[in-house]
Design a protein around this motif. Structure first.
Motif, PDB file in Angstrom:
ATOM      1  N   ALA A 126       0.832  -1.200   0.000  1.00 31.65           N
ATOM      2  CA  ALA A 126       0.000   0.000   0.000  1.00 31.65           C
ATOM      3  C   ALA A 126       0.868   1.252   0.000  1.00 31.65           C
ATOM      4  O   ALA A 126       1.791   1.374   0.815  1.00 31.65           O
ATOM      5  CB  ALA A 126      -0.922   0.001   1.213  1.00 31.65           C
ATOM      6  N   PRO A 127       0.612   2.222  -0.896  1.00 30.43           N
ATOM      7  CA  PRO A 127       1.348   3.493  -0.856  1.00 30.43           C
ATOM      8  C   PRO A 127       0.949   4.290   0.378  1.00 30.43           C
ATOM      9  O   PRO A 127      -0.172   4.148   0.884  1.00 30.43           O
ATOM     10  CB  PRO A 127       0.917   4.199  -2.143  1.00 30.43           C
ATOM     11  N   ASP A 128       1.860   5.125   0.858  1.00 36.78           N
ATOM     12  CA  ASP A 128       1.566   5.935   2.035  1.00 36.78           C
ATOM     13  C   ASP A 128       2.108   7.347   1.839  1.00 36.78           C
ATOM     14  O   ASP A 128       2.512   7.732   0.728  1.00 36.78           O
ATOM     15  CB  ASP A 128       2.133   5.297   3.308  1.00 36.78           C
ATOM     16  N   GLU A 129       2.161   8.110   2.941  1.00 39.64           N
ATOM     17  CA  GLU A 129       2.544   9.529   2.859  1.00 39.64           C
ATOM     18  C   GLU A 129       3.999   9.742   2.456  1.00 39.64           C
ATOM     19  O   GLU A 129       4.376  10.848   2.066  1.00 39.64           O
ATOM     20  CB  GLU A 129       2.269  10.214   4.197  1.00 39.64           C
ATOM     21  N   THR A 130       4.842   8.717   2.546  1.00 38.56           N
ATOM     22  CA  THR A 130       6.226   8.877   2.109  1.00 38.56           C
ATOM     23  C   THR A 130       6.314   9.105   0.602  1.00 38.56           C
ATOM     24  O   THR A 130       7.358   9.501   0.089  1.00 38.56           O
ATOM     25  CB  THR A 130       7.084   7.657   2.510  1.00 38.56           C
ATOM     26  N   LEU A 131       5.210   8.848  -0.091  1.00 33.69           N
ATOM     27  CA  LEU A 131       5.169   9.138  -1.527  1.00 33.69           C
ATOM     28  C   LEU A 131       5.382  10.625  -1.798  1.00 33.69           C
ATOM     29  O   LEU A 131       5.948  10.999  -2.833  1.00 33.69           O
ATOM     30  CB  LEU A 131       3.819   8.673  -2.097  1.00 33.69           C
ATOM     31  N   PHE A 132       4.964  11.482  -0.855  1.00 35.87           N
ATOM     32  CA  PHE A 132       5.102  12.925  -1.063  1.00 35.87           C
ATOM     33  C   PHE A 132       6.563  13.346  -1.141  1.00 35.87           C
ATOM     34  O   PHE A 132       6.965  14.106  -2.021  1.00 35.87           O
ATOM     35  CB  PHE A 132       4.392  13.699   0.053  1.00 35.87           C
ATOM     36  N   SER A 133       7.378  12.866  -0.204  1.00 34.14           N
ATOM     37  CA  SER A 133       8.803  13.228  -0.211  1.00 34.14           C
ATOM     38  C   SER A 133       9.501  12.640  -1.433  1.00 34.14           C
ATOM     39  O   SER A 133      10.418  13.255  -1.991  1.00 34.14           O
ATOM     40  CB  SER A 133       9.480  12.758   1.078  1.00 34.14           C
ATOM     41  N   PHE A 134       9.066  11.446  -1.858  1.00 32.79           N
ATOM     42  CA  PHE A 134       9.610  10.843  -3.080  1.00 32.79           C
ATOM     43  C   PHE A 134       9.340  11.742  -4.282  1.00 32.79           C
ATOM     44  O   PHE A 134      10.243  12.024  -5.088  1.00 32.79           O
ATOM     45  CB  PHE A 134       8.981   9.462  -3.279  1.00 32.79           C
ATOM     46  N   LEU A 135       8.116  12.222  -4.411  1.00 31.11           N
ATOM     47  CA  LEU A 135       7.765  13.080  -5.545  1.00 31.11           C
ATOM     48  C   LEU A 135       8.490  14.421  -5.484  1.00 31.11           C
ATOM     49  O   LEU A 135       8.946  14.943  -6.510  1.00 31.11           O
ATOM     50  CB  LEU A 135       6.255  13.313  -5.570  1.00 31.11           C
ATOM     51  N   GLU A 136       8.623  14.956  -4.295  1.00 26.66           N
ATOM     52  CA  GLU A 136       9.325  16.227  -4.140  1.00 26.66           C
ATOM     53  C   GLU A 136      10.791  16.092  -4.494  1.00 26.66           C
ATOM     54  O   GLU A 136      11.395  16.983  -5.112  1.00 26.66           O
ATOM     55  CB  GLU A 136       9.180  16.729  -2.706  1.00 26.66           C
ATOM     56  N   SER A 137      11.368  14.950  -4.136  1.00 21.79           N
ATOM     57  CA  SER A 137      12.783  14.714  -4.437  1.00 21.79           C
ATOM     58  C   SER A 137      13.017  14.435  -5.920  1.00 21.79           C
ATOM     59  O   SER A 137      13.935  14.978  -6.531  1.00 21.79           O
ATOM     60  CB  SER A 137      13.292  13.544  -3.592  1.00 21.79           C
ATOM     61  N   GLU A 138      12.170  13.590  -6.513  1.00 22.15           N
ATOM     62  CA  GLU A 138      12.376  13.157  -7.897  1.00 22.15           C
ATOM     63  C   GLU A 138      11.886  14.185  -8.913  1.00 22.15           C
ATOM     64  O   GLU A 138      12.437  14.291 -10.008  1.00 22.15           O
ATOM     65  CB  GLU A 138      11.669  11.820  -8.135  1.00 22.15           C
ATOM     66  N   LYS A 139      10.827  14.919  -8.574  1.00 25.23           N
ATOM     67  CA  LYS A 139      10.229  15.898  -9.481  1.00 25.23           C
ATOM     68  C   LYS A 139      10.042  15.330 -10.900  1.00 25.23           C
ATOM     69  O   LYS A 139      10.558  15.877 -11.884  1.00 25.23           O
ATOM     70  CB  LYS A 139      11.064  17.174  -9.526  1.00 25.23           C
ATOM     71  N   PRO A 140       9.273  14.259 -11.033  1.00 26.41           N
ATOM     72  CA  PRO A 140       9.071  13.663 -12.363  1.00 26.41           C
ATOM     73  C   PRO A 140       8.187  14.542 -13.241  1.00 26.41           C
ATOM     74  O   PRO A 140       7.386  15.335 -12.747  1.00 26.41           O
ATOM     75  CB  PRO A 140       8.371  12.337 -12.035  1.00 26.41           C
ATOM     76  N   ASP A 141       8.335  14.386 -14.528  1.00 29.15           N
ATOM     77  CA  ASP A 141       7.455  15.081 -15.469  1.00 29.15           C
ATOM     78  C   ASP A 141       6.078  14.428 -15.511  1.00 29.15           C
ATOM     79  O   ASP A 141       5.084  15.094 -15.803  1.00 29.15           O
ATOM     80  CB  ASP A 141       8.074  15.071 -16.869  1.00 29.15           C
ATOM     81  N   ALA A 142       6.031  13.129 -15.234  1.00 21.64           N
ATOM     82  CA  ALA A 142       4.761  12.402 -15.233  1.00 21.64           C
ATOM     83  C   ALA A 142       4.805  11.313 -14.174  1.00 21.64           C
ATOM     84  O   ALA A 142       5.854  10.708 -13.930  1.00 21.64           O
ATOM     85  CB  ALA A 142       4.478  11.789 -16.598  1.00 21.64           C
ATOM     86  N   LEU A 143       3.664  11.089 -13.559  1.00 20.30           N
ATOM     87  CA  LEU A 143       3.498  10.040 -12.552  1.00 20.30           C
ATOM     88  C   LEU A 143       2.422   9.080 -13.037  1.00 20.30           C
ATOM     89  O   LEU A 143       1.344   9.499 -13.453  1.00 20.30           O
ATOM     90  CB  LEU A 143       3.083  10.655 -11.211  1.00 20.30           C
ATOM     91  N   PHE A 144       2.724   7.780 -12.983  1.00 21.54           N
ATOM     92  CA  PHE A 144       1.769   6.748 -13.378  1.00 21.54           C
ATOM     93  C   PHE A 144       1.254   6.051 -12.123  1.00 21.54           C
ATOM     94  O   PHE A 144       2.036   5.504 -11.346  1.00 21.54           O
ATOM     95  CB  PHE A 144       2.427   5.728 -14.311  1.00 21.54           C
ATOM     96  N   LEU A 145      -0.059   6.074 -11.950  1.00 21.91           N
ATOM     97  CA  LEU A 145      -0.707   5.410 -10.827  1.00 21.91           C
ATOM     98  C   LEU A 145      -1.757   4.445 -11.360  1.00 21.91           C
ATOM     99  O   LEU A 145      -2.395   4.719 -12.384  1.00 21.91           O
ATOM    100  CB  LEU A 145      -1.373   6.423  -9.897  1.00 21.91           C
ATOM    101  N   CYS A 146      -1.951   3.353 -10.644  1.00 21.88           N
ATOM    102  CA  CYS A 146      -2.911   2.331 -11.045  1.00 21.88           C
ATOM    103  C   CYS A 146      -3.763   1.977  -9.830  1.00 21.88           C
ATOM    104  O   CYS A 146      -3.217   1.614  -8.782  1.00 21.88           O
ATOM    105  CB  CYS A 146      -2.156   1.102 -11.544  1.00 21.88           C
ATOM    106  N   THR A 147      -5.088   2.127  -9.960  1.00 21.23           N
ATOM    107  CA  THR A 147      -5.969   1.811  -8.836  1.00 21.23           C
ATOM    108  C   THR A 147      -7.172   1.007  -9.314  1.00 21.23           C
ATOM    109  O   THR A 147      -7.951   1.503 -10.123  1.00 21.23           O
ATOM    110  CB  THR A 147      -6.402   3.103  -8.095  1.00 21.23           C
TER     111      THR A 147
END
Length: 351
Positions: A126-147
């Motif tokens: 399960a993804p959690d709030e640590t995803l925020f720091s990952f995104l802030e650090s990586e700064k991707p042009d696109a994020l792929f999510l599957c739900t």
């Protein structure tokens, strides 16, 4: 078509004898009869080119989804739209969860992007709030999510999804949200968030919910109309066949079929999970029409020798040997799988 290239997906029943295919996660009821009839009628018209604008299908999708027609783009399955999305955006870096569907990173890499992966952990993945720091650090042009995520079967909590979309909007990250399996869960689509987040594109298909994997018809929704124009330029003008368009229009009139399948999946997923645990096979909790398993090495080959295909997840980043995915099918089919798995596990030399 593939040419001298490995096929990393399930559902390849053409090069071997398979009596039960648990490697492909589609509606256990198969396609509705009315949809098959619509395709047959369309086949009588195949001397004509298909509608390059998918007019009837787009109108039907707009009515079903409650979105404007200009916010819809149809494609030859979800996979084509993933590649068109990457072609249109040409991201330098994309981010995805790990494990997840392999075509996200494959499409991104095809157009020169690097891939950053946010690791999920067993048994819940399960993804959690640590995803925020990952995104802030990586700064991707696109994020792929599957739900729900493939192959884990876990949905993304609505509050977490909205927070992720807010952060991505601030840092100018596009988000592709794959909802192709969502109809098998009790969760609602995020389409109501589209007006709020122009950076959001929702991916859907008739492949899973209506068992139309062979027809190849999908669509996406977004308020970013400039993006849809670019994506359409990456697609062939007659990419959705005439029978596929007819199938989509007919399917949208058959939502009771999906509701019936959802009930079956819910009951059979519980049954399968309990029975697999009794065989000392680890089962990850799932909300989808498939289960992720940890089992002895070689289980897939042993079952295939007995005419049953399951999906090896060895090639998923974040998994490896001994991980497998099985579809949730009808009760008698699930019983046949369990009986065969019991024989296989009792005959240790067969694994």
């Amino acid at each position: 078509m593939l040419y001298e290239t490995q096929n990393p997906h399930g559902g390849d029943v053409y090069g071997m004898e398979v009596r039960l295919d648990f490697s492909s996660n589609v509606n256990p009821l198969g396609p509705p009869p009315s949809v098959i009839s619509a395709m047959q009628r369309a086949c009588a018209q195949v001397r004509q080119y298909p509608d390059p604008y998918c007019r009837a299908l787009t109108r039907a999708i707009a009515a079903h989804e409650g979105v404007p027609e200009r916010s819809i783009l149809c494609g030859a399955g979800a996979a084509e739209l993933i590649y068109a999305y990457c072609d249109a955006l040409r991201p330098k870096k994309i981010a995805e969860l790990a494990p997840t569907f392999s075509e996200y990173s494959a499409a991104a890499a095809h157009f020169g992007a690097s891939v950053a992966r946010f690791s999920l952990h067993a048994p819940n993945f399960a993804p959690d709030e640590t995803l925020f720091s990952f995104l802030e650090s990586e700064k991707p042009d696109a994020l792929f999510l599957c739900t729900p995520n493939n192959p884990t079967g876990k949905t993304i909590p609505r509050a977490l999804l909205e927070s992720v979309l807010q952060q991505c909007k601030k840092q100018h990250t596009h988000v592709l949200l794959d909802e192709c399996f969502l109809d098998f869960t009790d969760e609602k689509s995020a389409r109501d968030l589209l007006p709020q987040f122009e950076n959001l594109l929702i991916l859907k298909a008739f492949t899973k919910n209506f068992a139309l994997a062979g027809a190849r018809v999908g669509y996406c929704l977004t308020e970013n109309h400039a993006l849809l124009r670019k994506m359409s330029q990456s697609c062939e003008p007659w990419n959705v066949s005439l029978p596929a368009q007819a199938a989509g229009v007919a399917a949208l009139q058959e939502w009771s079929w999906v509701s019936r399948a959802r009930k079956i999946v819910r009951e059979e997923r519980t049954f399968l999970s309990q029975e697999l645990l009794s065989l000392n096979i680890s089962v990850c909790p799932s909300e989808a029409n498939y289960l992720l398993l940890r089992a002895p090495l070689g289980l897939d080959a042993a079952l295939l020798r007995r005419g049953i295909a399951i999906r090896s997840c060895e090639n998923y980043p974040g998994l490896g040997p001994g991980w497998y995915r099985i579809a949730v099918r009808l009760h008698e089919e699930n019983e046949a799988l369990l009986e065969t798995m019991q024989r296989v596990t009792e005959e240790a030399h067969g694994i």
